[in-house]
Design an enzyme around this catalytic site. Structure first.
Site, PDB file in Angstrom:
ATOM      1  NE  ARG A   1      40.308  27.038  40.568  1.00  0.00           N
ATOM      2  CZ  ARG A   1      40.089  27.925  41.526  1.00  0.00           C
ATOM      3  NH1 ARG A   1      38.885  28.062  42.023  1.00  0.00           N
ATOM      4  NH2 ARG A   1      41.068  28.670  41.974  1.00  0.00           N
TER       5      ARG A   1
ATOM      6  N   GLY B   1      41.218  48.274  48.319  1.00  0.00           N
ATOM      7  CA  GLY B   1      41.960  47.951  47.094  1.00  0.00           C
ATOM      8  C   GLY B   1      41.009  47.636  45.948  1.00  0.00           C
TER       9      GLY B   1
ATOM     10  N   GLY C   1      38.082  44.806  46.505  1.00  0.00           N
ATOM     11  CA  GLY C   1      37.044  45.263  47.427  1.00  0.00           C
ATOM     12  C   GLY C   1      36.160  46.327  46.794  1.00  0.00           C
TER      13      GLY C   1
ATOM     14  CD  GLU D   1      43.203  50.842  52.912  1.00  0.00           C
ATOM     15  OE1 GLU D   1      42.696  50.008  52.154  1.00  0.00           O
ATOM     16  OE2 GLU D   1      44.341  50.710  53.427  1.00  0.00           O
TER      17      GLU D   1
ATOM     18  N   GLY E   1      43.978  41.804  50.396  1.00  0.00           N
ATOM     19  CA  GLY E   1      45.041  41.404  49.473  1.00  0.00           C
ATOM     20  C   GLY E   1      45.057  39.904  49.270  1.00  0.00           C
TER      21      GLY E   1
ATOM     22  CG  HIS F   1      35.666  63.473  15.876  1.00  0.00           C
ATOM     23  ND1 HIS F   1      35.784  63.944  17.173  1.00  0.00           N
ATOM     24  CD2 HIS F   1      34.509  63.974  15.371  1.00  0.00           C
ATOM     25  CE1 HIS F   1      34.729  64.723  17.430  1.00  0.00           C
ATOM     26  NE2 HIS F   1      33.936  64.752  16.360  1.00  0.00           N
TER      27      HIS F   1
HETATM   28  C1  LIG Z   1      37.693  38.767  42.763  1.00  0.00           C
HETATM   29  C2  LIG Z   1      38.939  38.861  41.906  1.00  0.00           C
HETATM   30  C3  LIG Z   1      38.905  39.649  40.773  1.00  0.00           C
HETATM   31  C4  LIG Z   1      40.027  39.744  39.964  1.00  0.00           C
HETATM   32  N1  LIG Z   1      39.963  40.517  38.852  1.00  0.00           N
HETATM   33  C5  LIG Z   1      41.037  40.620  38.046  1.00  0.00           C
HETATM   34  C6  LIG Z   1      40.978  41.370  36.843  1.00  0.00           C
HETATM   35  O1  LIG Z   1      39.946  41.950  36.514  1.00  0.00           O
HETATM   36  N2  LIG Z   1      42.080  41.429  36.066  1.00  0.00           N
HETATM   37  C7  LIG Z   1      43.237  40.786  36.415  1.00  0.00           C
HETATM   38  O2  LIG Z   1      44.219  40.881  35.675  1.00  0.00           O
HETATM   39  N3  LIG Z   1      43.332  40.054  37.537  1.00  0.00           N
HETATM   40  C8  LIG Z   1      42.259  39.954  38.359  1.00  0.00           C
HETATM   41  N4  LIG Z   1      42.333  39.168  39.481  1.00  0.00           N
HETATM   42  C9  LIG Z   1      43.610  38.482  39.780  1.00  0.00           C
HETATM   43  C10 LIG Z   1      43.771  37.233  38.911  1.00  0.00           C
HETATM   44  O3  LIG Z   1      42.675  36.374  39.144  1.00  0.00           O
HETATM   45  C11 LIG Z   1      45.062  36.529  39.239  1.00  0.00           C
HETATM   46  O4  LIG Z   1      46.133  37.446  39.121  1.00  0.00           O
HETATM   47  C12 LIG Z   1      45.319  35.372  38.281  1.00  0.00           C
HETATM   48  O5  LIG Z   1      44.276  34.445  38.342  1.00  0.00           O
HETATM   49  C13 LIG Z   1      46.654  34.693  38.599  1.00  0.00           C
HETATM   50  O6  LIG Z   1      46.840  33.633  37.725  1.00  0.00           O
HETATM   51  P1  LIG Z   1      47.721  32.362  38.139  1.00  0.00           P
HETATM   52  O7  LIG Z   1      47.657  31.441  36.965  1.00  0.00           O
HETATM   53  O8  LIG Z   1      49.045  32.793  38.629  1.00  0.00           O
HETATM   54  O9  LIG Z   1      46.970  31.723  39.397  1.00  0.00           O
HETATM   55  P2  LIG Z   1      45.476  31.256  39.656  1.00  0.00           P
HETATM   56  O10 LIG Z   1      44.535  31.866  38.713  1.00  0.00           O
HETATM   57  O11 LIG Z   1      45.252  31.429  41.104  1.00  0.00           O
HETATM   58  O12 LIG Z   1      45.517  29.701  39.295  1.00  0.00           O
HETATM   59  C14 LIG Z   1      46.211  28.783  40.037  1.00  0.00           C
HETATM   60  C15 LIG Z   1      45.523  27.435  39.930  1.00  0.00           C
HETATM   61  O13 LIG Z   1      46.374  26.465  40.486  1.00  0.00           O
HETATM   62  C16 LIG Z   1      45.581  25.487  41.147  1.00  0.00           C
HETATM   63  N5  LIG Z   1      46.449  24.814  42.116  1.00  0.00           N
HETATM   64  C17 LIG Z   1      47.042  25.332  43.206  1.00  0.00           C
HETATM   65  N6  LIG Z   1      47.816  24.417  43.803  1.00  0.00           N
HETATM   66  C18 LIG Z   1      47.686  23.278  43.083  1.00  0.00           C
HETATM   67  C19 LIG Z   1      48.220  21.983  43.192  1.00  0.00           C
HETATM   68  N7  LIG Z   1      49.089  21.674  44.161  1.00  0.00           N
HETATM   69  N8  LIG Z   1      47.858  21.063  42.284  1.00  0.00           N
HETATM   70  C20 LIG Z   1      46.982  21.364  41.280  1.00  0.00           C
HETATM   71  N9  LIG Z   1      46.451  22.566  41.127  1.00  0.00           N
HETATM   72  C21 LIG Z   1      46.803  23.523  42.002  1.00  0.00           C
HETATM   73  C22 LIG Z   1      44.458  26.296  41.768  1.00  0.00           C
HETATM   74  O14 LIG Z   1      43.319  25.483  41.990  1.00  0.00           O
HETATM   75  C23 LIG Z   1      44.211  27.358  40.698  1.00  0.00           C
HETATM   76  O15 LIG Z   1      43.166  26.975  39.835  1.00  0.00           O
HETATM   77  C24 LIG Z   1      41.209  39.039  40.308  1.00  0.00           C
HETATM   78  C25 LIG Z   1      41.238  38.227  41.445  1.00  0.00           C
HETATM   79  C26 LIG Z   1      40.110  38.126  42.230  1.00  0.00           C
HETATM   80  C27 LIG Z   1      40.151  37.253  43.435  1.00  0.00           C
END
Ligand SMILES: Cc1cc2nc3c(=O)[nH]c(=O)nc-3n(C[C@H](O)[C@H](O)[C@H](O)COP(=O)(O)OP(=O)(O)OC[C@H]3O[C@@H](n4cnc5c(N)ncnc54)[C@H](O)[C@@H]3O)c2cc1C
Length: 467
Positions: free
Chosen positions: A36, A184, A187, A205, A274, A446
């Site tokens: 990214r 959820g 949202g 919902e 989701g 406290h």
């Molecule tokens: C709006 C929003 C708010 C959120 N708020 C929270 C929160 O407050 N607290 C919380 O715990 N979770 C939250 N989440 C969820 C959290 O963002 C995810 O659970 C977390 O980012 C998952 O981490 P990950 O490393 O598994 O994947 P990701 O963070 O999705 O990272 C995966 C990365 O892999 C890269 N990628 C994919 N395929 C390839 C490829 N083939 N080659 C190279 N790079 C690749 C992508 O570009 C991405 O940067 C939120 C999600 C959203 C959308």
């Protein structure tokens, strides 16, 4: 041989970058491939961090417009500069993602920019932005490619009028009316942001309740609080179509169990039903990595069906949370390097960062009933917590659930100020197998909000002092 990596991580999100750093700390020659253009994944770029910054900024705006006067603080001519709010969010995101680049340098992790594909066992082909392909050799490959927004059939996202969370984090103006499809966590958090900034917000919902995985009493209370804050809800309702017009979007709705269709209009529609695992173009099928309903299948030690290929985070089973992905990253790296590692999935907290916040860990009352587990309940309202009252946040409660026989804590559900921070105490207690008595006998400072946790623990045996 020196060019062969011990570990190549595909994906630089909280799962992937943390795994890479931990592996490097353990002496593994490590690279992390990210497509990214910035590290930090969904969480830092378009998830946890920008949403929390907008929640923080919109809360400040709401306090200045509605909360200050009661405290005797006179704020004249408060107005919204949305462009600056977004710039401030972007600055935080950039600072944090660059911070991870610094951590990679510090820990000697190679950051490889481009899209990774598993070309064969031990080989990751990386295509950069110019289309140039290079191949990395790896003893171990970790899939940490995360997730993407789940699309709703028949509804085309343009990230302007019909948006996912990514578009909702970057709107150029406050919509007059926003409809959120899905009640959820994501949202509701984004709905709270835009409601505070002036939008009329309606949640549609499919199920008969919001926050469906949370404790029933908590989700009911949350719905009541959000209603008071101006949210409208249509539960047990499905969206069957969306038409974009010049002025906005017309949605077609039907009762979930069938019935007459009706139409509602919105300036912006947020599709938030989701997230689903992201494995596009990874080459998993060719190399024989088995899947399970769209997720990468792993064993209890994060090994996929192909030796030397591992997977963690949103792309595998379990709650889609950044801290779950991070913990899996650490444990997977430790197991790869020959150490033992384990995560207690019963002790993973989850938080909704609205105001008041909602936080939970362990099992809900509904789950305990379903599993026929005899339990005791201790509940304490924030109305009776002096710190909450002194800080203007007396809504909500702490509910602690413990085993009827052994008193071991089985779960906690908090709705109230700073619930996301308070839940850590119970998660720690649960990790240590503590009883409600253990929490009740621990001295709490406290006046603190944590005293509500202690009082809920006392309330398990009817011994609470302040309510
Ligand atoms: C709006 C929003 C708010 C959120 N708020 C929270 C929160 O407050 N607290 C919380 O715990 N979770 C939250 N989440 C969820 C959290 O963002 C995810 O659970 C977390 O980012 C998952 O981490 P990950 O490393 O598994 O994947 P990701 O963070 O999705 O990272 C995966 C990365 O892999 C890269 N990628 C994919 N395929 C390839 C490829 N083939 N080659 C190279 N790079 C690749 C992508 O570009 C991405 O940067 C939120 C999600 C959203 C959308």
């Amino acid at each position: 041989m020196s060019d062969v990596y011990d570990l190549v991580v595909i994906g630089g999100g909280p799962g992937g970058y943390v795994a890479a750093i931990r592996a490097a700390q353990l002496g593994m020659k490590t690279a992390c491939v990210e497509m990214r253009g910035a590290l930090g994944g969904t969480c830092l770029n378009v998830g946890c961090i920008p949403s929390k910054h907008l929640l923080h900024a919109s809360h400040a705006y709401e306090e200045a417009t509605h909360g200050f006067a009661k405290l005797g603080v006179v704020a004249k001519e408060v107005s919204l500069d949305l462009k600056q709010m977004m710039a401030s969010k972007d600055e935080v995101v950039t600072g944090l993602t660059q911070g991870i680049e610094f951590l990679f340098k510090k820990n000697k992790v190679d950051y490889v920019k481009g899209k990774g594909r598993i070309a064969a066992k031990g080989k990751v082909a990386v295509t950069d932005a110019d289309g140039k392909e290079t191949t990395l050799e790896a003893k171990n490959i970790l899939i940490a490619t995360g997730s993407e927004s789940t699309p709703l059939p028949g509804i085309e996202v343009d990230e302007k009028k019909i948006v996912t969370s990514t578009g909702a984090l970057a709107l150029g103006k406050v919509p007059k009316k926003m409809v959120i499809i899905g009640g959820g966590v994501i949202g509701l958090e984004l709905g709270v942001v835009w409601r505070r900034l002036g939008a009329e917000v309606e949640v549609v919902e499919f199920l008969d309740r919001i926050l469906p995985t949370m404790d029933g009493e908590v989700s009911k209370t949350m719905q009541r609080i959000l209603k008071k804050a101006g949210f409208a809800f249509r539960l047990s309702t499905k969206v069957t179509g969306a038409k974009t017009t010049r002025s906005g979007v017309t949605l077609t709705l039907e009762p979930a169990k069938g019935g007459d269709a009706e139409e509602i209009k919105a300036d912006v529609v947020l599709v938030s039903i989701g997230r689903r695992p992201y494995t596009d173009g990874l080459g998993l099928e060719a190399v024989g990595v088995e899947m399970d309903r769209g997720k990468v299948r792993i064993d209890g030690h994060y090994r996929t069906s192909v030796e030397g290929i591992w997977a963690i985070g949103d792309v595998v089973d379990g709650p889609m949370l950044a801290h779950k992905a991070e913990d899996e990253g650490v444990v997977a790296a430790e197991i790869m390097s020959g150490q033992a590692g384990h995560i207690d999935y019963d002790c993973i907290p989850s938080v909704v960062y609205t105001w008041p916040e909602v936080a939970s860990v362990g099992r809900t009352e509904e789950q305990l009933k379903e599993q026929d587990v005899a339990y005791k309940v201790g509940k304490f309202p924030f109305q009776a917590n002096s710190r909450a009252r002194a800080s203007g946040g007396g809504e909500g409660f702490v509910k602690l659930l413990s085993d009827a026989e052994t008193d071991q804590v089985l779960g906690a559900h908090i709705i109230g100020p700073d619930a996301g921070t308070l839940i850590a105490e119970v998660a720690l207690a649960m990790e240590f197998g503590a009883s409600s008595e253990d929490i009740a006998r621990t001295c709490h400072a406290h006046p603190t909000l944590n005293e509500a946790v202690k009082e809920a623990a006392l309330a398990v045996d009817g011994r609470q002092i302040h309510a």
